[in-house]
Structures are given as structure tokens and as C-alpha cells.
Design an enzyme around this catalytic site. Structure first.
Site: not given
Ligand code: 6PG
Length: 480
Positions: A130, A185, A188-189, A192, A263
Site C-alpha cells: 500500500s 491488505k 486495509h482497503n 480506506e 476497483k
Molecule cells: C493502496 C490503495 C491501492 C489502490 C486502491 C484504489 O493501498 O495503495 O488501496 O491499492 O489505489 O485499491 O481503490 P479503488 O479504485 O477501489 O478506490
């Protein structure tokens, strides 16, 4: 014959390229390979002076360039492209070699790949990385799974290239066997997504209810960033809000279409949480809020529905309201992390990963997208009580959320009154109230299930399962 490169990276799009450069800048000899050879040559041409790269034009050359046991990082799109690369390289590898997948893979794919390669004596390490492009180059937070043996070979290198927390600790650790790293991970997302949604709701309230301009909100976030909300996401939010669109002179945030994309990793987090039976309502609301925003047709059709329009407060009231929003944001954030850590604990128990939650909080303190000062306190909470059932059982967090709750409730009530959607704030508060409730209406749900489906229920005063003969004399009988 074995080569001299300590590590190899195949897949040289921006993340792979930056990761390769990070290894090279840290003194490692890095073999680089890409299906389109021009990318390999461009990397060496443009950044060759940053360290020692060994360009390889074919898979055979790439494998031959690596010292043994080989360490080979795959940085291609998750899903089929990853399987295709594994299929291409696996026959060229030997027992003891380590294949590392640095993409955002679904952890079930990682479990499958790990098992398949293990049968060939090859270590497969799913690594969550990340920090975006910048992190990959200058120090990401790295979440490796896989065998102990693979970490012994790879860990010291990852520790070198990872971000460092303020106390100097590298933001990487061996998370656990097989897919533990990719699972962490994924969560984590999910967190996020929840963090971003809560920040977006705070922005919406400051704009619609407090009547602040984007520039004023940027200042508000900047001041919040000096306190307990200190985090990368708050920092970049201020930057985005302060930005003016060059073409129109309008605030940038006003010229961007209000349809959030994704994504898929947030969606995975929720899907898996449903399977594990973990209530990650804050993350789920964040995913749903993005999907609601994307339904332009539904929104257009509903635009005229009755409801209040927000009427901005006066200046003094607005400042007091902004302080309340900070409390609501912080309390909701505590809930998001509580839910995310619960999911990691549940995953760890289900898959036997033995994940150290304090160590996870520790490696999220720098490098990753959710990096925040507050993670240091989560680390301390789990370090002092590794068996901590929930972050809300930690006295400090319980005290803080208790102190914030009046403002939290006021903000949500005001949002409801003025018709401003706050699904993240409200879900977080409902989770909090749900957990602290003396009795929940789940007793009624059980009664209904027993009524229509003889699904049975448990009593508060006696052990065993029971069924009421609803269609008969309504007497109660013991059930199976
Ligand atoms: C990270 C981010 C990376 C990515 C996201 C974007 O930890 O560096 O999470 O993995 O930028 O997956 O996610 P979305 O496109 O789903 O918002």
C-alpha cells in the site's frame, strides 16, 4: 547456473517499475522484465543510475539472472494476468525459489496459488503493498503472507525498502501463512473506503450545514490534521479541497462529476465479512455510497422527491457545528477500525493465520493510504492486550468515544433534519449503540423465525432450544 540479481521484478507498469527502483536504490541488484521489452529498456535507460539493474528480455533470461534461491516479484494485474505469468515462470523455477505476488489479489486466489506452487516446492508469497506509486518508490507499507522460510529469505529486503514509522520501525512484518498478507491488505482497503466516506460526509456537512466554502473546509481539515485525526487522508483532502480548476476558476471539487468509482477491494472486504459473519457496516455503507453515487439514472429520477434542503447556519453556530463534526468523524473512525480489526481477527481464526493485530496496526503507521497518528494507539492497545476482543473494549478508546457521543448524535440528528445523507456516521453510531445495548430486538426476530419456520429459539432462563406451537395451543416444546 545462477545469476547475481538478489531480486527480480516482472511487470514494469508504474507500480512494478517504482518497486524495482526502490530495491535498486536500497543497494539490491534487481533483474527487470516486462512482456513488452521496450519498457524494460526504458527503465534501465531512465533510471539505470539509481542502482544496479539487470535487464532481461525473455522469461528464461530473467530467471537465469537471479541468484538462488530465486526471489521473483510479479507486478501485473490481479486475476488472470497473474495466473498467466505464474504459468509461464513456474516451469523455469526450482525447489526453494520464492514467487512473490505484489498485486491486489483476492486472498482466495492467493490460497489456491500458494497450495499449487507448494506442491512443486516453490514458496508463493502474496504481498499486500500500500502507498500507491509514490509509496512503491519511496517506501510502502508491505504486508507479506507465505511461509516462515520465505520470510526469512525475503523479509530483510522488504524491511529495507518499506516505509519507516516515526520510531524507525519498518512498516512490514510477516503477517502469517499463505494468504494472510493479501487478506490484511484487503481489509486495509475496506478501512480506506470507510475512512474516505466518513471524510466525505464531514465535508458534505461542513459545506451544506455549516455553509463553508471548499477553501474554508480545506483550512478546517488542515487544523484537524494537527490533532488526533492527523492522517494522510485528511492531509490530501485539504489539498484536494484547496485546489482551483484552471479552466473555470471554480473549486476543483465542484467541477468533478459526483460519481465515485471502485476497483473492487472494498467490495471484497464486505463480501468476505458477510461470509465470516462480521458486521463491517461502516465499510459496507462506504461501498454502497459509491455505488449509489454512480446510479445517475436513479438519482435523476429521484431528484424531485420531497425532503428538506439544507439551510446553512450562522457564523458562530457554524464554528460550533464544525467542532461537533470533528467529534463525529473521530468517533465513527474508531468504529471503522474496530470493525476492520474484528474482520482480521475473524479471518485469522478461520484460516489459522495467527495474525498479530498490534503488528498490523504498527505497519500501517507509515507508507500506506490509511496511515494515521491514531494507529500508534491501536498498536499500543493490542500490544498491551493481545487478546483484546474489540477496540471498543480498550479503555482509552471507550473513554474517547464516550466523550464524543453527544456531539456525534447531534451531528447525525442535524443531518437527518436537514436532509444530508450520512450513511457512514449513522452506521457507525448504530453499531456502537447495538453493541452497548442491554437487550436487542433480535429476540423478536427469533420469535418471528420460530413462528413462520419453526426455527427455534433459546430462552434467557434455561438452557436448550425451544419451539412454540404457534399454529396449535401455543405451548412450548423442547426442540432437537
Ligand atoms: C493502496 C490503495 C491501492 C489502490 C486502491 C484504489 O493501498 O495503495 O488501496 O491499492 O489505489 O485499491 O481503490 P479503488 O479504485 O477501489 O478506490
Amino acid at each position: 547456473m545462477s545469476g547475481t540479481a538478489q531480486i527480480g521484478v516482472t511487470g514494469l507498469a508504474v507500480m512494478g517499475r517504482n518497486l524495482a527502483r526502490n530495491f535498486a536504490r536500497n543497494g539490491f541488484t534487481v533483474a527487470v522484465h516486462n512482456r513488452t521489452t521496450a519498457k524494460t529498456d526504458a527503465l534501465v535507460e531512465d533510471f539505470g543510475d539509481e542502482g544496479t539493474f539487470v535487464p532481461a528480455h525473455t522469461p528464461e533470461e530473467f530467471v537465469a539472472a537471479l541468484e538462488r534461491p530465486r526471489r521473483l516479484v510479479i507486478m501485473v494485474k490481479a486475476g488472470e494476468p497473474t495466473d498467466a505469468v505464474i504459468k509461464e515462470f513456474a516451469p523455469l523455477l526450482e525447489e526453494g525459489d520464492v514467487v512473490i505476488d505484489g498485486g491486489n489479489a483476492h486472498f482466495e486466489d492467493t490460497r489456491r496459488r500458494e497450495k499449487e506452487l507448494r506442491e512443486q516446492g516453490i514458496h508463493f508469497v502474496g504481498v499486500g503493498i500500500s502507498g500507491g506509486e509514490e509509496g512503491a518508490l519511496n517506501g510502502p507499507s508491505i504486508m507479506p503472507g507465505g511461509s516462515e522460510e520465505s520470510y526469512a529469505s525475503l523479509g530483510p529486503m522488504l524491511e529495507k525498502i518499506a516505509a519507516k514509522a516515526k520510531d524507525g520501525t519498518p512498516c512490514t512484518t510477516h503477517i502469517g501463512p499463505d494468504a494472510a498478507g493479501h487478506f490484511v491488505k484487503m481489509v486495509h482497503n475496506g478501512i480506506e473506503y470507510a475512512d474516505m466516506q466518513l471524510i466525505a460526509e464531514a465535508y458534505h456537512l461542513l459545506r451544506a450545514v455549516a455553509g463553508y466554502s471548499p477553501a474554508q473546509i480545506a483550512d478546517t481539515f488542515r487544523s484537524w490534521n494537527t490533532g488526533r485525526l492527523d492522517s494522510y487522508l485528511i492531509e490530501i483532502t485539504a489539498e484536494v479541497l484547496a485546489h482551483t480548476d484552471a479552466a473555470t476558476g471554480s473549486p476543483f471539487v465542484d467541477v468533478v462529476q459526483d460519481r465515485a468509482e471502485q476497483k473492487g477491494t472494498g467490495r471484497w472486504t464486505v463480501q468476505i465479512a458477510l461470509d465470516l459473519g462480521v458486521p463491517v457496516s461502516g465499510i459496507a455503507e462506504a461501498v454502497f455510497a459509491r455505488s449509489l453515487s454512480g446510479h445517475a439514472d436513479l438519482r435523476e429520477a429521484a431528484r424531485g422527491l420531497p425532503g428538506p434542503s439544507a439551510a446553512p447556519l450562522g457564523t458562530e453556530e457554524a464554528a460550533a457545528f464544525a467542532d461537533r463534526v470533528e467529534q463525529a468523524l473521530y468517533a465513527s473512525k474508531i468504529v471503522s477500525y474496530t470493525q476492520g480489526f474484528h474482520q482480521i481477527r475473524a479471518g485469522s481464526e478461520t484460516y489459522d493465520w495467527d495474525i498479530d493485530l498490534g503488528a498490523v496496526a504498527s505497519i500501517w503507521r507509515a507508507g500506506c493510504i490509511i496511515r494515521a497518528a491514531f494507529l500508534d494507539r491501536i498498536r499500543a492497545a493490542y500490544d498491551s492486550r493481545p487478546d483484546l476482543l474489540s477496540l471498543l473494549s480498550d479503555q482509552q478508546f471507550a473513554d474517547e468515544i464516550g466523550a464524543a457521543q453527544d456531539d456525534w448524535r447531534t451531528v447525525i440528528a442535524e443531518a437527518v433534519r436537514q436532509g444530508v445523507p450520512t450513511p457512514g456516521f449513522a452506521a457507525a453510531l448504530s453499531y456502537y449503540d447495538g453493541l452497548r445495548a442491554d437487550r436487542l430486538p433480535a429476540a423478536l426476530t427469533q420469535g418471528q423465525r420460530d413462528f413462520f419456520g419453526a426455527h427455534t429459539y433459546r430462552r434467557t432462563d434455561r438452557d436448550g432450544s425451544f419451539h412454540t406451537l404457534w399454529g396449535g395451543d401455543r405451548s412450548e416444546v423442547p426442540a432437537g
